[in-house]
Design a protein around this motif. Structure first.
Motif, short mmCIF file in Angstrom:
data_model
loop_
_atom_site.label_atom_id
_atom_site.label_comp_id
_atom_site.label_asym_id
_atom_site.label_seq_id
_atom_site.Cartn_x
_atom_site.Cartn_y
_atom_site.Cartn_z
N ASP A 17 -48.18 12.83 3.03
CA ASP A 17 -47.27 13.96 2.87
C ASP A 17 -47.60 15.11 3.80
OD1 ASP A 17 -47.31 13.05 -0.51
OD2 ASP A 17 -45.50 13.03 0.71
N LYS A 18 -48.87 15.27 4.15
CA LYS A 18 -49.28 16.39 4.99
C LYS A 18 -49.49 16.01 6.45
CE LYS A 18 -51.44 19.19 1.37
NZ LYS A 18 -52.68 19.87 0.92
N ASP A 19 -49.93 14.78 6.70
CA ASP A 19 -50.22 14.36 8.08
C ASP A 19 -48.94 13.88 8.76
OD1 ASP A 19 -52.84 14.95 7.56
OD2 ASP A 19 -53.42 12.88 7.11
N THR A 20 -48.19 14.84 9.27
CA THR A 20 -46.90 14.52 9.89
C THR A 20 -47.02 14.32 11.38
OG1 THR A 20 -46.38 16.87 10.14
CG2 THR A 20 -45.63 15.78 8.12
N TYR A 21 -48.13 14.69 11.97
CA TYR A 21 -48.31 14.55 13.41
C TYR A 21 -49.80 14.45 13.71
CZ TYR A 21 -47.92 15.34 18.41
OH TYR A 21 -47.98 15.19 19.77
N PHE A 22 -50.23 13.38 14.34
CA PHE A 22 -51.63 13.28 14.70
C PHE A 22 -51.84 12.18 15.74
CE2 PHE A 22 -52.86 9.41 12.43
CZ PHE A 22 -51.81 9.27 11.56
N LYS A 23 -53.03 12.21 16.34
CA LYS A 23 -53.40 11.25 17.37
C LYS A 23 -54.51 10.36 16.84
CE LYS A 23 -55.67 11.25 21.92
NZ LYS A 23 -56.22 12.13 22.96
N GLU A 45 -38.73 14.75 11.81
CA GLU A 45 -39.29 15.72 10.85
C GLU A 45 -38.83 15.47 9.41
OE1 GLU A 45 -39.50 19.24 14.26
OE2 GLU A 45 -38.38 19.57 12.41
N ARG A 46 -38.50 14.23 9.10
CA ARG A 46 -38.02 13.88 7.78
C ARG A 46 -39.16 13.88 6.76
NH1 ARG A 46 -33.67 13.62 10.33
NH2 ARG A 46 -32.21 11.87 10.33
N PRO A 47 -38.92 14.37 5.54
CA PRO A 47 -39.87 14.13 4.45
C PRO A 47 -39.75 12.68 4.02
CG PRO A 47 -37.91 15.22 3.62
CD PRO A 47 -37.75 15.15 5.11
N ALA A 48 -40.59 12.26 3.10
CA ALA A 48 -40.53 10.88 2.62
C ALA A 48 -39.22 10.61 1.90
CB ALA A 48 -41.70 10.61 1.70
N SER A 92 -23.45 8.59 13.79
CA SER A 92 -22.54 9.73 13.55
C SER A 92 -22.90 10.95 14.37
CB SER A 92 -22.56 10.10 12.06
OG SER A 92 -23.84 10.57 11.67
N GLY A 93 -23.91 10.80 15.23
CA GLY A 93 -24.29 11.91 16.09
C GLY A 93 -25.34 12.81 15.51
N GLY A 94 -25.94 12.41 14.37
CA GLY A 94 -26.98 13.23 13.76
C GLY A 94 -28.27 13.12 14.52
N GLY A 95 -29.26 13.94 14.12
CA GLY A 95 -30.56 13.91 14.78
C GLY A 95 -31.14 15.28 14.87
N ALA A 96 -32.38 15.31 15.29
CA ALA A 96 -33.07 16.59 15.41
C ALA A 96 -32.94 17.13 16.81
CB ALA A 96 -34.54 16.40 15.03
N LYS A 97 -33.83 18.06 17.17
CA LYS A 97 -33.81 18.72 18.47
C LYS A 97 -33.79 17.69 19.58
CE LYS A 97 -37.44 20.74 16.81
NZ LYS A 97 -38.68 21.50 16.66
N THR A 98 -32.84 17.83 20.49
CA THR A 98 -32.71 16.84 21.55
C THR A 98 -32.55 17.49 22.90
OG1 THR A 98 -30.32 16.77 21.29
CG2 THR A 98 -31.57 15.18 20.02
N GLU A 99 -32.77 16.69 23.94
CA GLU A 99 -32.44 17.08 25.29
C GLU A 99 -31.40 16.08 25.78
OE1 GLU A 99 -36.24 14.65 27.16
OE2 GLU A 99 -35.90 16.71 27.69
#
Length: 341
Positions: free
Chosen positions: A54-60, A71-74, A164-171
């Protein structure tokens, strides 16, 4: 017979939804390479253990970057059997060049604590990687009641959102900017060298020796720079925003005589750069007032504890940012212990 047919239908739906989703995501990734995930990479990603889903959303880890998908929650499922089931999705990147490889779907049974990882290769992945994923669906997924239906729902739902064209921040092309997966400092960020002197991070070179930090022994130690990353913005929209935290020695904050307090020290970084706190590794932007970090003490040539007295999400914007990779995995910026990405 009906149960077997239902299981087969769910399996087919999951496989089809997976293939369509991976093709759609790969098509949106402007930096996608001609070759994708290998079966060896798939096995390595499956072996990664995530301490807190739940907390580790980004790591190496193990040469890969895992980033929570859009960036979706569970996804949470409460079935009539009283068992809560969750699905977590992560995008998979190579740590060296942030090449996107595929998706990691993690199933968790909240009652038993059972966790099942499924590595979903990108559309350009090696055929053996896809075979390994299909085997996992067949021989792992079907043994856990509720797993296949939850996984099929999640992948189908995400696919529907993409269509449907959804999604987060994009380029351009819909993919996240590569810079969103980098951790950096402004060019003038002061790095503490091995001799105790300071040098702007933009002037630090591969092979230089800086003052590093050994988290196991909690001691400062010289460490070599093995790589220097630089990212340059293009146009005003590409500027990098610096978050800020102000630090003060805890012994001053607790002193009775407050007339001689020194001004808090400002430390800046991009919001996702990890910093070492008393409670462990945290992204810079998640640091709160009152938290404790580790600061260089020139008198003892060791570290002392400082408390965060103030935070701000955006201090300024810069056109170039830098990141260091060290042998020790930690170094000092503004005399504060920060961690390699």
């Amino acid at each position: 017979m009906k149960n077997n047919l239902l299981s087969l239908l769910i399996f087919i739906c999951c496989a089809v939804a997976t293939q369509l989703l991976s093709q759609r995501v790969s098509a949106q990734t402007a930096t996608a390479a001609a070759t994708g995930m290998t079966v060896e990479q798939l096995k390595a990603v499956k072996a990664i253990k995530i301490a807190n889903l739940d907390k580790d959303t980004y790591f190496k880890s193990a040469g890969f970057i895992l980033d929570r998908y859009e960036e979706r929650p569970a996804y949470v499922f409460n079935y009539t059997d009283g068992i809560t089931r969750k699905i977590y999705l992560y995008k998979i990147f190579t740590a060296a060049d942030t090449k996107e490889l595929g998706l990691l779907a993690i199933y968790k049974n909240e009652k038993s604590g059972e966790i099942k990882p499924f590595v979903i290769p990108g559309a350009s992945a090696d055929r053996k990687a896809w075979d390994a994923y299909i085997d996992d669906l067949k021989y792992v997924g079907e043994k856990e009641p509720g797993l296949m239906s939850t996984l099929t729902f999640v992948l189908s739902r995400e696919m529907a959102g993409l269509l449907s064209g959804g999604g987060a921040k994009t380029e351009e092309g819909g993919a996240k900017k590569k810079e969103e997966y980098n951790f950096c400092f402004a060019p003038d960020a002061p790095v503490t060298m091995a001799d105790g002197s300071s040098k702007s991070i933009s002037n630090v070179n591969e092979g230089d020796v800086v003052l590093g930090y050994n988290a196991q022994t909690k001691t400062l130690t010289p460490t070599h720079i093995t790589r220097v990353d630089k990212h340059q913005s293009v146009g005003a929209q590409g500027n990098f925003e610096m978050a800020g935290i102000w630090l003060a020695p805890i012994n001053e904050l607790t002193a009775d005589n407050r007339n001689a307090l020194t001004a808090p020290t400002l430390l800046e970084a991009t919001a996702n750069h990890p910093i070492l706190t008393a409670t462990g590794r945290k992204p810079f932007g998640d640091i709160k007032a009152g938290e404790v970090v580790y600061h260089y003490d020139a008198m003892t040539n060791g570290v002392t504890i400082y408390k965060v007295v103030r935070t701000e999400k955006t201090i300024r914007s810069v056109k170039a940012v830098y990141n260091l990779v060290t042998e020790s995995g930690a170094y000092l910026v503004g005399e504060t212990v920060v961690l390699d990405k």
